[in-house]
Design a protein around this motif. Structure first.
Motif, PDB file in Angstrom:
ATOM      1  N   ALA A  78      -5.127  42.043  55.925  1.00  0.00           N
ATOM      2  CA  ALA A  78      -4.567  41.707  54.405  1.00  0.00           C
ATOM      3  C   ALA A  78      -5.792  41.622  53.765  1.00  0.00           C
ATOM      4  N   ILE A  79      -7.155  41.311  54.167  1.00  0.00           N
ATOM      5  CA  ILE A  79      -8.305  41.445  53.247  1.00  0.00           C
ATOM      6  C   ILE A  79      -8.661  42.856  53.154  1.00  0.00           C
ATOM      7  N   PHE A  80      -8.705  43.633  54.272  1.00  0.00           N
ATOM      8  CA  PHE A  80      -9.107  44.975  54.187  1.00  0.00           C
ATOM      9  C   PHE A  80      -8.379  45.972  53.477  1.00  0.00           C
ATOM     10  N   ALA A  81      -6.960  45.586  53.383  1.00  0.00           N
ATOM     11  CA  ALA A  81      -6.072  46.437  52.343  1.00  0.00           C
ATOM     12  C   ALA A  81      -6.243  46.190  51.060  1.00  0.00           C
ATOM     13  N   SER A  82      -6.883  45.088  50.716  1.00  0.00           N
ATOM     14  CA  SER A  82      -6.745  44.743  49.187  1.00  0.00           C
ATOM     15  C   SER A  82      -7.512  45.623  48.229  1.00  0.00           C
ATOM     16  N   LYS A  83      -7.020  45.992  47.161  1.00  0.00           N
ATOM     17  CA  LYS A  83      -7.303  46.780  46.056  1.00  0.00           C
ATOM     18  C   LYS A  83      -8.289  46.241  45.373  1.00  0.00           C
ATOM     19  N   LYS A  84      -8.757  44.836  45.443  1.00  0.00           N
ATOM     20  CA  LYS A  84      -9.457  44.087  44.870  1.00  0.00           C
ATOM     21  C   LYS A  84     -10.906  44.188  45.324  1.00  0.00           C
ATOM     22  N   ARG A  85     -12.050  43.700  44.719  1.00  0.00           N
ATOM     23  CA  ARG A  85     -13.417  43.785  45.168  1.00  0.00           C
ATOM     24  C   ARG A  85     -13.455  42.403  46.030  1.00  0.00           C
ATOM     25  N   ILE A  86     -13.926  42.953  47.230  1.00  0.00           N
ATOM     26  CA  ILE A  86     -14.007  41.597  48.194  1.00  0.00           C
ATOM     27  C   ILE A  86     -15.433  41.476  48.701  1.00  0.00           C
ATOM     28  N   VAL A  87     -15.893  40.259  48.636  1.00  0.00           N
ATOM     29  CA  VAL A  87     -17.235  40.028  48.998  1.00  0.00           C
ATOM     30  C   VAL A  87     -17.212  38.851  50.013  1.00  0.00           C
ATOM     31  N   THR A  88     -17.498  39.359  51.204  1.00  0.00           N
ATOM     32  CA  THR A  88     -17.419  38.231  52.299  1.00  0.00           C
ATOM     33  C   THR A  88     -19.008  37.548  52.508  1.00  0.00           C
ATOM     34  N   TYR A  89     -18.932  36.433  53.033  1.00  0.00           N
ATOM     35  CA  TYR A  89     -20.170  35.729  53.396  1.00  0.00           C
ATOM     36  C   TYR A  89     -20.292  34.990  54.581  1.00  0.00           C
ATOM     37  N   ASN A  90     -21.441  35.056  55.456  1.00  0.00           N
ATOM     38  CA  ASN A  90     -21.524  34.493  56.635  1.00  0.00           C
ATOM     39  C   ASN A  90     -22.177  33.146  56.065  1.00  0.00           C
ATOM     40  N   ASP A  91     -21.439  31.951  56.073  1.00  0.00           N
ATOM     41  CA  ASP A  91     -22.096  30.967  55.480  1.00  0.00           C
ATOM     42  C   ASP A  91     -22.763  30.005  56.599  1.00  0.00           C
ATOM     43  N   GLY A  92     -22.567  30.409  57.745  1.00  0.00           N
ATOM     44  CA  GLY A  92     -23.419  29.543  59.102  1.00  0.00           C
ATOM     45  C   GLY A  92     -23.271  30.398  60.184  1.00  0.00           C
ATOM     46  N   ILE A  93     -22.220  30.578  60.561  1.00  0.00           N
ATOM     47  CA  ILE A  93     -21.648  31.392  61.959  1.00  0.00           C
ATOM     48  C   ILE A  93     -20.401  32.202  61.737  1.00  0.00           C
ATOM     49  N   CYS A  94     -20.495  33.262  62.257  1.00  0.00           N
ATOM     50  CA  CYS A  94     -19.211  33.967  62.179  1.00  0.00           C
ATOM     51  C   CYS A  94     -19.205  34.635  63.608  1.00  0.00           C
ATOM     52  N   ALA A  95     -18.342  34.224  64.563  1.00  0.00           N
ATOM     53  CA  ALA A  95     -18.458  34.563  65.629  1.00  0.00           C
ATOM     54  C   ALA A  95     -16.899  34.875  66.211  1.00  0.00           C
ATOM     55  N   SER A  96     -16.828  35.898  67.486  1.00  0.00           N
ATOM     56  CA  SER A  96     -15.713  36.281  67.769  1.00  0.00           C
ATOM     57  C   SER A  96     -14.868  36.981  66.920  1.00  0.00           C
ATOM     58  N   MET A  97     -13.516  36.201  66.374  1.00  0.00           N
ATOM     59  CA  MET A  97     -12.619  36.942  65.483  1.00  0.00           C
ATOM     60  C   MET A  97     -12.997  36.759  64.231  1.00  0.00           C
ATOM     61  N   ALA A  98     -14.074  35.604  63.966  1.00  0.00           N
ATOM     62  CA  ALA A  98     -14.543  35.448  62.559  1.00  0.00           C
ATOM     63  C   ALA A  98     -15.611  36.431  62.154  1.00  0.00           C
ATOM     64  N   ALA A  99     -16.310  36.945  63.297  1.00  0.00           N
ATOM     65  CA  ALA A  99     -17.223  38.102  63.014  1.00  0.00           C
ATOM     66  C   ALA A  99     -16.279  39.450  62.327  1.00  0.00           C
ATOM     67  N   LEU A 100     -15.311  39.660  62.970  1.00  0.00           N
ATOM     68  CA  LEU A 100     -14.338  40.906  62.603  1.00  0.00           C
ATOM     69  C   LEU A 100     -14.028  40.520  61.133  1.00  0.00           C
ATOM     70  N   ILE A 101     -13.500  39.298  60.893  1.00  0.00           N
ATOM     71  CA  ILE A 101     -13.015  39.055  59.522  1.00  0.00           C
ATOM     72  C   ILE A 101     -14.156  39.304  58.541  1.00  0.00           C
ATOM     73  N   LEU A 102     -15.407  38.793  58.964  1.00  0.00           N
ATOM     74  CA  LEU A 102     -16.285  39.132  58.054  1.00  0.00           C
ATOM     75  C   LEU A 102     -16.713  40.721  57.637  1.00  0.00           C
ATOM     76  N   LEU A 103     -16.347  41.471  58.520  1.00  0.00           N
ATOM     77  CA  LEU A 103     -16.652  42.806  58.291  1.00  0.00           C
ATOM     78  C   LEU A 103     -15.171  43.669  57.216  1.00  0.00           C
ATOM     79  N   SER A 104     -14.319  42.616  56.842  1.00  0.00           N
ATOM     80  CA  SER A 104     -13.224  43.328  56.008  1.00  0.00           C
ATOM     81  C   SER A 104     -13.718  43.255  54.584  1.00  0.00           C
ATOM     82  N   GLY A 105     -14.918  42.984  54.204  1.00  0.00           N
ATOM     83  CA  GLY A 105     -15.427  42.854  52.973  1.00  0.00           C
ATOM     84  C   GLY A 105     -16.031  44.203  52.460  1.00  0.00           C
ATOM     85  N   ASP A 106     -15.914  44.533  51.109  1.00  0.00           N
ATOM     86  CA  ASP A 106     -16.392  45.828  50.656  1.00  0.00           C
ATOM     87  C   ASP A 106     -18.197  45.261  50.682  1.00  0.00           C
ATOM     88  N   GLU A 107     -18.533  44.221  50.569  1.00  0.00           N
ATOM     89  CA  GLU A 107     -19.777  43.787  50.556  1.00  0.00           C
ATOM     90  C   GLU A 107     -19.947  42.596  51.406  1.00  0.00           C
TER      91      GLU A 107
END
Length: 381
Positions: A78-107
């Motif tokens: 859902a995030i990856f397909a967005s046409k909006k500008r997406i900026v993701t942040y690792n605010d502490g830990i991004c592990a397992s599935m959360a790490a891959l969600i982190l990678l959906s950002g444009d930045e």
């Protein structure tokens, strides 16, 4: 204990057409008091799609140990397909599935002490031998599907992903390590990420349980993220494409919908020109290859004719009595030897092609060139 707060929270900044989503906690799961699924992708995607209507830039701040693969995969898409500008942040830990969600950002941004952990999917397998084998085969396909997020981000092959990241280990990366590998675009200074001290010693299952029991302070007011628009005309390449200055406000320059459409049209035109040029290049290469093939066929035919002529001359020379013709003799060599043999034959008529030259009953030199034993002379003997 029933879940009282969602694992995500949305803060809007309508004036700047921005919004921030906080994903804090485990993704997916079961409320064991009600036996209902919680932290689902369906609720997230509905909220996310609504948010896209009012925000041009969406910040997604993540502090999660991961969780259910299929819920997380739907959130990633859902995030990856967005046409909006997406900026993701690792605010502490991004592990397992959360790490891959982190990678959906444009930045992708991270704090200096953030932690990233990537590993294979895990599950429990039950059934007979054949059923378990089928489940293991499905697990391999799930890993390949998840690995595409890493392939896209780092520009590496599926084989490299399997070797370095989905290698059946918990692969932990500090921010410096993750940045050097290409996971992060920017490292946030000063602030500290929220990370449990013993997080790296926990098994993934225990990590999820610990996060589920933690209470994170998720802002419910306007995000502190400020507009970082650049000064007008700070993008000369874009200005050159547009043929006019960027749209601007008192906060800086930006690209409006009309300019975005112009840039998209430019990219489309460039893509078409590149495709046309590549097609012309391919056609030229094909024509050149066809010409090379035609010339090679002509050369091969000429070589075959030459070899046939050489073979014929060798046969003629051998029939004329030329002996010891070397294997690699040229046509000129054979012709010279044949001419010499013909000169010898001309000096001794019949010596090599008649049977009467050595007949003792004949007078010397008389009919030496005629073979009277030949059948054609049988009627006149």
């Amino acid at each position: 204990m029933p879940q009282t707060t969602p694992y995500y929270n949305i803060v809007k900044n309508e004036a700047d057409r921005e919004a921030t989503i906080f994903i804090y906690g485990a993704i997916g799961g079961i409320d064991w008091d009600t036996y209902e699924t919680i932290n689902t992708a369906s609720k997230f995607t509905v909220a996310f799609n609504e948010l896209e209507k009012d925000a041009d830039t969406i910040h997604i701040r993540i502090n999660s140990p991961g969780g259910a693969v299929f819920e997380g995969q739907a959130i990633y898409n859902a995030i990856f397909a967005s046409k909006k500008r997406i900026v993701t942040y690792n605010d502490g830990i991004c592990a397992s599935m959360a790490a891959l969600i982190l990678l959906s950002g444009d930045e992708i941004h991270a704090f200096k002490n953030s932690l990233l952990m990537i590993h294979n999917s895990s599950s429990s397998y039950w059934g007979n031998k054949k059923e378990v084998e089928e489940q293991l085969e499905a697990a391999e396909k799930i890993d390949k599907a998840l690995g595409t997020a890493i392939e896209d981000r780092l520009g590496i092959t599926a084989e490299d992903v399997e070797k370095e990241y989905l290698n059946y280990k918990d692969n932990w990366f500090t921010t410096d390590e993750a940045s050097s590998l290409g996971f992060y675009d920017h490292v946030i200074k000063k602030e500290k990420a929220q990370i449990p001290e013993d997080i790296m010693q926990l098994k993934p299952k225990d990590m999820v349980s610990k996060y589920a029991a933690m209470t994170f302070s998720i802002p419910n007011t306007k995000s502190k993220i400020t507009n970082t628009m650049n000064k007008p005309n700070s993008f000369p390449n874009l200005v050159a494409v547009l043929g006019a200055p960027l749209a601007s406000t008192d906060k800086g320059s930006y690209i409006n919908d009309e300019q975005k459409k112009a840039i998209d049209n430019k990219f489309a035109a460039d893509a078409l020109a590149l495709q046309t040029a590549n097609s012309a290049k391919d056609k030229a290469e094909q024509d050149l290859q066809a010409e090379k093939d035609s010339r090679q066929q002509a050369i091969d035919a000429e070589k075959a004719n030459t070899n046939a002529a050489l073979t014929a001359m060798r046969t003629a020379a051998t029939a004329a009595g030329v002996e010891n013709i070397i294997e690699n003799a040229t046509m000129e060599d054979i012709n010279t030897a044949l001419a010499a043999q013909i000169a010898v034959l001309n000096g001794k008529p019949g010596a090599s092609h008649t049977g009467g030259a050595n007949d003792p009953d004949k007078k010397d030199g008389e009919f030496d060139y005629i073979d009277f034993d030949n059948s054609i002379y049988s009627q006149i003997k």
